[in-house]
Scaffold this motif. Structure first.
Motif, PDB file in Angstrom:
ATOM      1  N   ALA A 170       3.134  -4.212  -2.645  1.00  0.00           N
ATOM      2  CA  ALA A 170       3.028  -2.781  -2.360  1.00  0.00           C
ATOM      3  C   ALA A 170       2.995  -1.931  -3.615  1.00  0.00           C
ATOM      4  O   ALA A 170       2.266  -0.934  -3.677  1.00  0.00           O
ATOM      5  CB  ALA A 170       4.197  -2.345  -1.465  1.00  0.00           C
ATOM      6  N   PHE A 171       3.776  -2.300  -4.643  1.00  0.00           N
ATOM      7  CA  PHE A 171       3.857  -1.503  -5.846  1.00  0.00           C
ATOM      8  C   PHE A 171       3.135  -2.152  -7.031  1.00  0.00           C
ATOM      9  O   PHE A 171       3.300  -1.717  -8.170  1.00  0.00           O
ATOM     10  CB  PHE A 171       5.324  -1.229  -6.202  1.00  0.00           C
ATOM     11  N   ALA A 172       2.362  -3.191  -6.751  1.00  0.00           N
ATOM     12  CA  ALA A 172       1.530  -3.785  -7.804  1.00  0.00           C
ATOM     13  C   ALA A 172       0.300  -2.900  -8.009  1.00  0.00           C
ATOM     14  O   ALA A 172      -0.208  -2.301  -7.069  1.00  0.00           O
ATOM     15  CB  ALA A 172       1.105  -5.195  -7.409  1.00  0.00           C
ATOM     16  N   ASP A 173      -0.157  -2.819  -9.248  1.00  0.00           N
ATOM     17  CA  ASP A 173      -1.315  -1.965  -9.540  1.00  0.00           C
ATOM     18  C   ASP A 173      -2.596  -2.748  -9.264  1.00  0.00           C
ATOM     19  O   ASP A 173      -3.356  -3.098 -10.173  1.00  0.00           O
ATOM     20  CB  ASP A 173      -1.260  -1.502 -10.994  1.00  0.00           C
ATOM     21  N   ILE A 174      -2.818  -3.060  -7.963  1.00  0.00           N
ATOM     22  CA  ILE A 174      -4.021  -3.755  -7.537  1.00  0.00           C
ATOM     23  C   ILE A 174      -4.760  -2.900  -6.523  1.00  0.00           C
ATOM     24  O   ILE A 174      -4.190  -2.009  -5.898  1.00  0.00           O
ATOM     25  CB  ILE A 174      -3.704  -5.145  -6.938  1.00  0.00           C
ATOM     26  N   THR A 175      -6.033  -3.181  -6.345  1.00  0.00           N
ATOM     27  CA  THR A 175      -6.866  -2.313  -5.511  1.00  0.00           C
ATOM     28  C   THR A 175      -6.788  -2.705  -4.039  1.00  0.00           C
ATOM     29  O   THR A 175      -6.280  -3.770  -3.675  1.00  0.00           O
ATOM     30  CB  THR A 175      -8.334  -2.382  -5.955  1.00  0.00           C
ATOM     31  N   ASP A 176      -7.339  -1.855  -3.212  1.00  0.00           N
ATOM     32  CA  ASP A 176      -7.368  -2.103  -1.769  1.00  0.00           C
ATOM     33  C   ASP A 176      -8.188  -3.341  -1.419  1.00  0.00           C
ATOM     34  O   ASP A 176      -7.869  -4.059  -0.461  1.00  0.00           O
ATOM     35  CB  ASP A 176      -7.937  -0.881  -1.042  1.00  0.00           C
ATOM     36  N   LEU A 177      -9.243  -3.621  -2.171  1.00  0.00           N
ATOM     37  CA  LEU A 177     -10.060  -4.802  -1.897  1.00  0.00           C
ATOM     38  C   LEU A 177      -9.392  -6.074  -2.402  1.00  0.00           C
ATOM     39  O   LEU A 177      -9.624  -7.158  -1.850  1.00  0.00           O
ATOM     40  CB  LEU A 177     -11.452  -4.643  -2.533  1.00  0.00           C
ATOM     41  N   GLU A 178      -8.554  -5.967  -3.421  1.00  0.00           N
ATOM     42  CA  GLU A 178      -7.844  -7.138  -3.949  1.00  0.00           C
ATOM     43  C   GLU A 178      -6.643  -7.513  -3.088  1.00  0.00           C
ATOM     44  O   GLU A 178      -6.278  -8.682  -3.007  1.00  0.00           O
ATOM     45  CB  GLU A 178      -7.361  -6.846  -5.376  1.00  0.00           C
ATOM     46  N   ASN A 179      -6.025  -6.530  -2.458  1.00  0.00           N
ATOM     47  CA  ASN A 179      -4.796  -6.748  -1.701  1.00  0.00           C
ATOM     48  C   ASN A 179      -5.123  -7.044  -0.238  1.00  0.00           C
ATOM     49  O   ASN A 179      -5.492  -6.140   0.526  1.00  0.00           O
ATOM     50  CB  ASN A 179      -3.911  -5.495  -1.807  1.00  0.00           C
ATOM     51  N   GLU A 180      -4.984  -8.296   0.171  1.00  0.00           N
ATOM     52  CA  GLU A 180      -5.326  -8.685   1.545  1.00  0.00           C
ATOM     53  C   GLU A 180      -4.378  -8.065   2.575  1.00  0.00           C
ATOM     54  O   GLU A 180      -4.694  -8.031   3.768  1.00  0.00           O
ATOM     55  CB  GLU A 180      -5.323 -10.204   1.689  1.00  0.00           C
ATOM     56  N   ASP A 181      -3.241  -7.519   2.128  1.00  0.00           N
ATOM     57  CA  ASP A 181      -2.292  -6.877   3.040  1.00  0.00           C
ATOM     58  C   ASP A 181      -2.622  -5.398   3.297  1.00  0.00           C
ATOM     59  O   ASP A 181      -1.968  -4.769   4.127  1.00  0.00           O
ATOM     60  CB  ASP A 181      -0.873  -6.971   2.488  1.00  0.00           C
ATOM     61  N   PHE A 182      -3.590  -4.889   2.582  1.00  0.00           N
ATOM     62  CA  PHE A 182      -3.971  -3.472   2.738  1.00  0.00           C
ATOM     63  C   PHE A 182      -4.702  -3.298   4.079  1.00  0.00           C
ATOM     64  O   PHE A 182      -5.587  -4.076   4.419  1.00  0.00           O
ATOM     65  CB  PHE A 182      -4.871  -3.037   1.586  1.00  0.00           C
ATOM     66  N   VAL A 183      -4.299  -2.264   4.823  1.00  0.00           N
ATOM     67  CA  VAL A 183      -4.931  -1.967   6.114  1.00  0.00           C
ATOM     68  C   VAL A 183      -5.731  -0.674   5.972  1.00  0.00           C
ATOM     69  O   VAL A 183      -5.181   0.361   5.581  1.00  0.00           O
ATOM     70  CB  VAL A 183      -3.886  -1.820   7.228  1.00  0.00           C
ATOM     71  N   PHE A 184      -7.024  -0.728   6.281  1.00  0.00           N
ATOM     72  CA  PHE A 184      -7.888   0.455   6.200  1.00  0.00           C
ATOM     73  C   PHE A 184      -7.766   1.286   7.475  1.00  0.00           C
ATOM     74  O   PHE A 184      -7.657   0.745   8.578  1.00  0.00           O
ATOM     75  CB  PHE A 184      -9.346   0.028   5.984  1.00  0.00           C
ATOM     76  N   VAL A 185      -7.753   2.594   7.318  1.00  0.00           N
ATOM     77  CA  VAL A 185      -7.631   3.502   8.469  1.00  0.00           C
ATOM     78  C   VAL A 185      -8.959   4.212   8.700  1.00  0.00           C
ATOM     79  O   VAL A 185      -9.622   4.627   7.761  1.00  0.00           O
ATOM     80  CB  VAL A 185      -6.484   4.500   8.271  1.00  0.00           C
ATOM     81  N   PHE A 186      -9.342   4.318   9.958  1.00  0.00           N
ATOM     82  CA  PHE A 186     -10.615   4.976  10.259  1.00  0.00           C
ATOM     83  C   PHE A 186     -10.511   5.888  11.467  1.00  0.00           C
ATOM     84  O   PHE A 186     -11.461   6.579  11.834  1.00  0.00           O
ATOM     85  CB  PHE A 186     -11.727   3.940  10.474  1.00  0.00           C
TER      86      PHE A 186
END
Length: 499
Positions: free
Chosen positions: A483-499
């Motif tokens: 969560a606090f790593a300086d990685i991008t949304d595409l790199e982080n498989e735990d990131f959830v996109f909102v639409f």
């Protein structure tokens, strides 16, 4: 890492109770929002002074001809366009509070100097520097919003400072009405420039002393509350401020398809936005001949803008969607432009034309939703700043182009600009559908990556829930580690996109 500075590991998941969450959120709102609202109000008002000045003789007194007045509206956004990428670097590397306040001070001085501009060249120079210094405010405020608020809270906060555009029409019109009535050797528009320039300089001083550069430097929070303020953002999965420029993030922002979808979308909405902002008072003047009454008509228009932004932001937060709300907001302006194209611009059709003009008000709710939509779907400090810069480049490009669709020679109907704006709103509808489908595809792709890594395909995105709703869910320590790593949304498989 901000948590390390406070003696905590970023991998340590800390429980934030609903009571603490509400208390800290209230402190953040009370400390930051008044400053942000004041600065954005002045930013919107300082640009709007041009349209007010046009009603009180600026065009004739400065011998503007042809499309010169249109270029005075566009040059601000040309300067903002040129400044965005350097500003993205500055917002990563420099203290954001102090840097932004310095830019506010510089534009206040520039607006004050416009008081003594007497020809097109002087006005163009002043407007260029006004745009260059103001260019910082939007991207900085998006970055500040990402730094301090949960994803659920961001839309309302972005909407709140964007509401200042509508309040500009209300209070700006009333203040301008009063300033223009002052008996002075100065022209009414000179008094307007001088007054708002001095006020902007004063507000920049308050911002310099009160706006913190990060949660770890916030004087209004204790060390323990600073830890909790950062911890509340864990479920955002967006990283934190790093002060390190990462070229990999920059190039990923350029390659990311959703970035360009938002750039094109914001361009399409900014074309009609600035065209109406610049020429709106002149359109009203075509069927309301008294300049003072023209100014006062901006008051109900501004209130309708505030209502549109507030309701759309609330609906987006409540329904946890952006695309459908943006699509709904596109319908009334299409109706309004059609009405204004169909009926002659004269006093006999004043009522129906005013109704059409008020229909345009919902477009103001679209821009902050696009800002928050892009902000909530981007992670990594450098990528966030670069994506924001690109979105504001799209906005600036649309704002440059918008006033050029309207020329004084086409008064009072301005039919070319009105027809073009209908097309742009239709394009926004199309882009909303494409973007929503693409974000759904990205979520599906991340689910497959989680399965491949031995994780659950389905994750609960608690960043869009209330603190009470989140409190009943067991924290996922594995998911929280990035969560606090300086990685991008595409790199982080735990990131959830909102639409």
């Amino acid at each position: 890492m901000m948590l390390i500075k406070l003696g905590r590991s970023p991998d340590e998941v800390i429980t934030v109770s609903p009571a603490d969450d509400a208390r800290i959120l209230r402190r953040i709102d009370l400390a930051l929002l008044p400053l942000m609202l004041s600065v954005y109000f002045l930013q919107a008002l300082d640009k709007a002074t041009l349209s007010y000045a046009s009603i009180f003789g600026l065009i004739d007194d400065t011998d503007l001809v042809g499309d010169e007045f249109s270029w005075l509206g566009s040059i601000v956004y040309l300067a903002q366009l040129l400044m965005q990428l350097p500003l993205a670097w500055a917002l990563v590397k420099l203290p954001i509070g102090k840097f932004t306040s310095a830019m506010v001070f510089a534009w206040g001085i520039t607006l004050t100097c416009m008081t003594w501009a007497h020809n097109f060249g002087q006005l163009m120079t002043a407007r260029f520097f006004l745009g260059a210094f103001e260019a910082c405010v939007g991207p900085a405020f998006v970055a500040i919003t990402q730094m301090w608020w949960r994803r659920r809270e961001q839309t309302l906060r972005i909407g709140s400072w964007y509401c200042m555009n509508g309040l500009t029409w209300v209070f700006g019109s009333l203040i301008t009405y009063g300033l223009a009535s002052i008996d002075s050797h100065l022209k009414p528009y000179q008094i307007i420039f001088l007054f708002f320039g001095v006020v902007t300089v004063a507000v920049s001083g308050a911002m310099f002393f009160w706006m913190p550069d990060s949660p770890t430097e916030a004087k209004f929070l204790s060390d323990e509350d600073k830890v909790l303020a950062i911890e509340r953002l864990r479920n955002n999965q967006m990283g934190v401020m790093s002060r390190e420029w990462r070229y990999a993030h920059f190039f990923e922002a350029l390659r990311d398809l959703k970035t360009w979808l938002w750039v094109i979308m914001i361009f399409c909405i900014s074309v009609p936005s600035n065209g109406i902002s610049t020429f709106g008072p002149l359109i009203i003047k075509s069927f309301v001949t008294d300049p003072y009454k023209t100014i006062l008509f901006n008051v109900p228009v501004g209130l309708s803008h505030v209502l549109a932004v507030s309701l759309s932001a609330y609906a987006s937060m409540k329904w946890k969607v952006k695309g459908p709300v943006i699509a709904l907001l596109c319908i009334p302006p299409i109706v309004g432009f059609s009405i204004m194209l169909h009926f002659p611009h004269d006093t006999d059709h004043r009522a129906i034309l005013l109704a059409g003009y008020f229909c345009l008000s919902t477009f103001t709710g679209i821009t902050p939703l696009i800002y928050s939509w892009s902000a909530q779907n981007t992670a990594g400090d450098t990528k966030r700043k670069c994506t924001s810069a690109m979105v504001f480049i799209g906005s600036s490009a649309g704002n440059i182009f918008g006033p050029l669709l309207f020329t004084p020679d086409e008064a009072p109907a301005y039919s070319r600009g009105l027809r073009a704006n209908i097309v742009f709103f239709a394009l926004v509808l199309l882009l909303v559908g494409i973007t929503s489908l693409y974000l759904k595809h990205l979520n599906s792709d991340h689910a497959k990556r989680r399965v491949a890594l031995g994780k659950s395909a389905i994750v609960l995105d608690m960043s869009l829930e209330t603190a009470e709703e989140e409190n009943g869910v067991q924290p996922d320590d594995v998911r929280g580690r990035k969560a606090f790593a300086d990685i991008t949304d595409l790199e982080n498989e735990d990131f959830v996109f909102v639409f």
